[in-house]
Design a protein around this motif. Structure first.
Motif, PDB file in Angstrom:
ATOM      1  N   ALA A  78     -58.068   3.080   6.786  1.00 37.23           N
ATOM      2  CA  ALA A  78     -58.468   3.798   6.178  1.00 37.23           C
ATOM      3  C   ALA A  78     -57.709   5.102   5.733  1.00 37.23           C
ATOM      4  O   ALA A  78     -57.102   5.637   4.467  1.00 37.23           O
ATOM      5  CB  ALA A  78     -59.661   4.744   6.443  1.00 37.23           C
ATOM      6  N   ASP A 105     -54.817   3.298   4.043  1.00 39.09           N
ATOM      7  CA  ASP A 105     -55.321   3.343   1.817  1.00 39.09           C
ATOM      8  C   ASP A 105     -55.089   5.083   1.557  1.00 39.09           C
ATOM      9  O   ASP A 105     -54.392   4.449  -0.087  1.00 39.09           O
ATOM     10  CB  ASP A 105     -56.624   2.742   2.121  1.00 39.09           C
ATOM     11  CG  ASP A 105     -56.906   0.778   2.489  1.00 39.09           C
ATOM     12  OD1 ASP A 105     -55.363   0.877   2.597  1.00 39.09           O
ATOM     13  OD2 ASP A 105     -57.548   0.668   2.564  1.00 39.09           O
ATOM     14  N   THR A 106     -55.895   5.659   2.117  1.00 36.10           N
ATOM     15  CA  THR A 106     -55.759   6.828   1.070  1.00 36.10           C
ATOM     16  C   THR A 106     -55.097   7.522   1.129  1.00 36.10           C
ATOM     17  O   THR A 106     -55.016   8.779   0.131  1.00 36.10           O
ATOM     18  CB  THR A 106     -57.132   7.699   1.943  1.00 36.10           C
ATOM     19  OG1 THR A 106     -58.183   7.460   2.611  1.00 36.10           O
ATOM     20  CG2 THR A 106     -57.498   9.222   1.594  1.00 36.10           C
ATOM     21  N   TYR A 107     -53.928   7.799   2.578  1.00 38.43           N
ATOM     22  CA  TYR A 107     -53.005   8.691   2.304  1.00 38.43           C
ATOM     23  C   TYR A 107     -51.722   8.580   2.349  1.00 38.43           C
ATOM     24  O   TYR A 107     -50.818   8.958   1.734  1.00 38.43           O
ATOM     25  CB  TYR A 107     -52.538  10.089   3.721  1.00 38.43           C
ATOM     26  CG  TYR A 107     -54.076  10.748   3.782  1.00 38.43           C
ATOM     27  CD1 TYR A 107     -53.978  11.422   3.604  1.00 38.43           C
ATOM     28  CD2 TYR A 107     -54.781  10.176   4.696  1.00 38.43           C
ATOM     29  CE1 TYR A 107     -55.314  12.726   3.290  1.00 38.43           C
ATOM     30  CE2 TYR A 107     -55.746  10.590   4.640  1.00 38.43           C
ATOM     31  CZ  TYR A 107     -56.009  11.644   4.467  1.00 38.43           C
ATOM     32  OH  TYR A 107     -57.613  12.537   4.266  1.00 38.43           O
TER      33      TYR A 107
END
Length: 198
Positions: A128, A131-133
């Motif tokens: 996560a 993917d996000t940062y």
């Protein structure tokens, strides 16, 4: 029949031998990226790309990476971009104007992202965070980073660097000062981040 207008623009990447060719539409399904270090890899069943294999017909093309709405091409370091950029860009534009496929259908079918329920809590948090940062920043430089593995005992996360990140002089610095700092802060079990197969 109306065809959509095809726009291709280029962006420099931190790797001087890699150029990002950005298009005005999606090339790869969301979250997927494909790295082709050779013509043979572009022909391999299950990950084949007619676009990548056609690009390898240019003698200066040494690696092709496809993700989101861009193609990152890594060239032979002996040939300056000024000599090959215009022809490469023109080829990409014509390729899409003639409606040629990016991937074989089997490639799309076999690589659709499925959340793995067997992932531990820690692995889910690592994925996560990546993917996000991390992914958006790395993609803006014409590359990609993908989770490879996590060793629960040592706390070592292994990641795959693709596209312009592969072989980039600044990728080690980015990995250690950026990605490792982020993951060790966000996921307490993570102690170190290393690149796999670089």
């Amino acid at each position: 029949m109306l065809s959509r207008p095809i726009f291709v623009y280029t962006e420099l990447s931190p790797n001087p031998n890699s150029m990002k060719f950005v298009l005005n539409f999606e090339l790869a399904p969301d979250g997927l990226s494909f790295d082709y270090p050779s013509l043979e890899s572009a022909l391999t069943e299950g990950s084949a790309s007619p676009l990548a294999s056609d690009l390898f017909q240019f003698p200066h093309v040494k690696r092709v990476f496809i993700a989101s709405n861009f193609i990152t091409i890594t060239k032979d370091e002996e040939i300056p971009w000024e000599e090959v950029l215009r022809d490469t860009k023109q080829f990409i534009k014509i390729y899409f104007e003639e409606n040629h496929p990016v991937f074989e259908q089997k490639t799309i079918d076999r690589n659709t992202v499925i959340v793995d329920e067997r992932d531990s809590d820690t692995v889910q948090k690592i994925k996560a965070a990546l993917d996000t940062y991390v992914r958006p920043a790395v993609e803006s430089d014409g590359g990609a980073i993908n989770f490879h593995s996590f060793d629960e005992e040592s706390g070592v996360v292994k990641v795959l660097l693709q596209g312009s990140c592969s072989g980039c002089p600044s990728s080690t610095l980015t990995l250690k000062s950026g990605i490792e700092n982020l993951l060790t802060r966000m996921v307490p079990n993570v102690k170190e981040v290393v690149a796999e197969g670089v």
